[in-house]
Every structure is written in C-alpha cells, then in structure tokens.
Design a protein around this motif. Sequence first.
Motif, PDB file in Angstrom:
ATOM      1  N   VAL A 179     -46.970  -9.523   6.774  1.00 43.46           N
ATOM      2  CA  VAL A 179     -47.285  -9.277   8.188  1.00 43.46           C
ATOM      3  C   VAL A 179     -46.115  -9.689   9.059  1.00 43.46           C
ATOM      4  O   VAL A 179     -45.701  -8.952   9.962  1.00 43.46           O
ATOM      5  N   GLY A 180     -45.548 -10.851   8.816  1.00 43.70           N
ATOM      6  CA  GLY A 180     -44.422 -11.337   9.617  1.00 43.70           C
ATOM      7  C   GLY A 180     -43.175 -10.491   9.457  1.00 43.70           C
ATOM      8  O   GLY A 180     -42.413 -10.307  10.407  1.00 43.70           O
ATOM      9  N   CYS A 181     -42.960  -9.962   8.267  1.00 43.97           N
ATOM     10  CA  CYS A 181     -41.750  -9.171   8.013  1.00 43.97           C
ATOM     11  C   CYS A 181     -41.854  -7.730   8.513  1.00 43.97           C
ATOM     12  O   CYS A 181     -40.859  -7.155   8.957  1.00 43.97           O
ATOM     13  N   MET A 227     -50.976 -12.659  17.140  1.00 50.95           N
ATOM     14  CA  MET A 227     -50.682 -12.605  15.714  1.00 50.95           C
ATOM     15  C   MET A 227     -50.790 -13.994  15.092  1.00 50.95           C
ATOM     16  O   MET A 227     -51.354 -14.156  14.009  1.00 50.95           O
ATOM     17  N   VAL A 228     -50.297 -15.010  15.762  1.00 53.18           N
ATOM     18  CA  VAL A 228     -50.362 -16.379  15.245  1.00 53.18           C
ATOM     19  C   VAL A 228     -51.804 -16.884  15.260  1.00 53.18           C
ATOM     20  O   VAL A 228     -52.268 -17.507  14.297  1.00 53.18           O
ATOM     21  N   ASN A 229     -52.525 -16.613  16.341  1.00 53.48           N
ATOM     22  CA  ASN A 229     -53.926 -17.036  16.419  1.00 53.48           C
ATOM     23  C   ASN A 229     -54.759 -16.380  15.328  1.00 53.48           C
ATOM     24  O   ASN A 229     -55.584 -17.036  14.690  1.00 53.48           O
ATOM     25  N   LEU A 250     -42.475 -17.497   9.757  1.00 53.90           N
ATOM     26  CA  LEU A 250     -41.275 -17.732   8.967  1.00 53.90           C
ATOM     27  C   LEU A 250     -40.197 -16.645   9.111  1.00 53.90           C
ATOM     28  O   LEU A 250     -39.018 -16.983   9.307  1.00 53.90           O
ATOM     29  N   PRO A 251     -40.524 -15.349   9.049  1.00 56.03           N
ATOM     30  CA  PRO A 251     -39.462 -14.345   9.177  1.00 56.03           C
ATOM     31  C   PRO A 251     -38.732 -14.406  10.522  1.00 56.03           C
ATOM     32  O   PRO A 251     -37.530 -14.147  10.587  1.00 56.03           O
ATOM     33  N   ALA A 252     -39.416 -14.778  11.584  1.00 57.35           N
ATOM     34  CA  ALA A 252     -38.759 -14.898  12.876  1.00 57.35           C
ATOM     35  C   ALA A 252     -37.758 -16.038  12.886  1.00 57.35           C
ATOM     36  O   ALA A 252     -36.705 -15.942  13.540  1.00 57.35           O
ATOM     37  N   PHE A 253     -38.047 -17.110  12.176  1.00 56.36           N
ATOM     38  CA  PHE A 253     -37.112 -18.235  12.098  1.00 56.36           C
ATOM     39  C   PHE A 253     -35.917 -17.930  11.225  1.00 56.36           C
ATOM     40  O   PHE A 253     -34.823 -18.426  11.462  1.00 56.36           O
ATOM     41  N   LEU A 254     -36.139 -17.132  10.178  1.00 56.62           N
ATOM     42  CA  LEU A 254     -35.034 -16.807   9.280  1.00 56.62           C
ATOM     43  C   LEU A 254     -34.130 -15.784   9.924  1.00 56.62           C
ATOM     44  O   LEU A 254     -32.959 -15.753   9.729  1.00 56.62           O
TER      45      LEU A 254
END
Length: 88
Positions: free
Chosen positions: A13-15, A58-60, A84-88
């Motif tokens: 989902v994050g990617c 999305m986080v909620n 995590l993907p946003a931080f990377l």
Amino acid sequence: MIYFDLFWGFLQVGCFSFGGAYGAIPVIREIVMKYGWMDEAKFAYILAISESTPGPIMVNTATYIGNEVGGILGAALATFTVCLPAFL
C-alpha cells in the motif's frame, strides 16, 4: 504469520499508492479482501472512522486495520510499514 501479512500488505500500500490517501483506499481494500481480514461492511465502518478522526486517512486506516487484525503490535506494525516507503 499475521504480522508478516500485515507488513507485506501495507508495504505494498505504501509503495504503490499514488494520488494521495483517497487513491490508496482501493489498494487497501484489495489487500484487506485478499487476506480475508474483514468483510465489506467492517471495512466500510473502519474507513468511516478513519475519515472522521484527525490525521491522514491512509495512516488511520492502516492503524485501525492493524489493531483489528493483530492487536496493538499489529497496529504499530501496519502504521510503521505504510509510512516506511515515504521515509526511504
């Protein structure tokens, strides 16, 4: 095994969510239905709660689904993984 599924599902989902949080809703729904974590009615309920609480949808949503499936550890893991993907 449920924690690995949460990690892998919300990493996807994050990617692969483009277009903001509202664009992520179909991807989250697909992951939830694929793993059989909840039915349509429960997902709609969690989505409504996620939209009405402060913070990114999305986080909620990831936090609520993680809590529903894996408890506190599942909530923390799903929240961390979707960000995590946003931080990377």
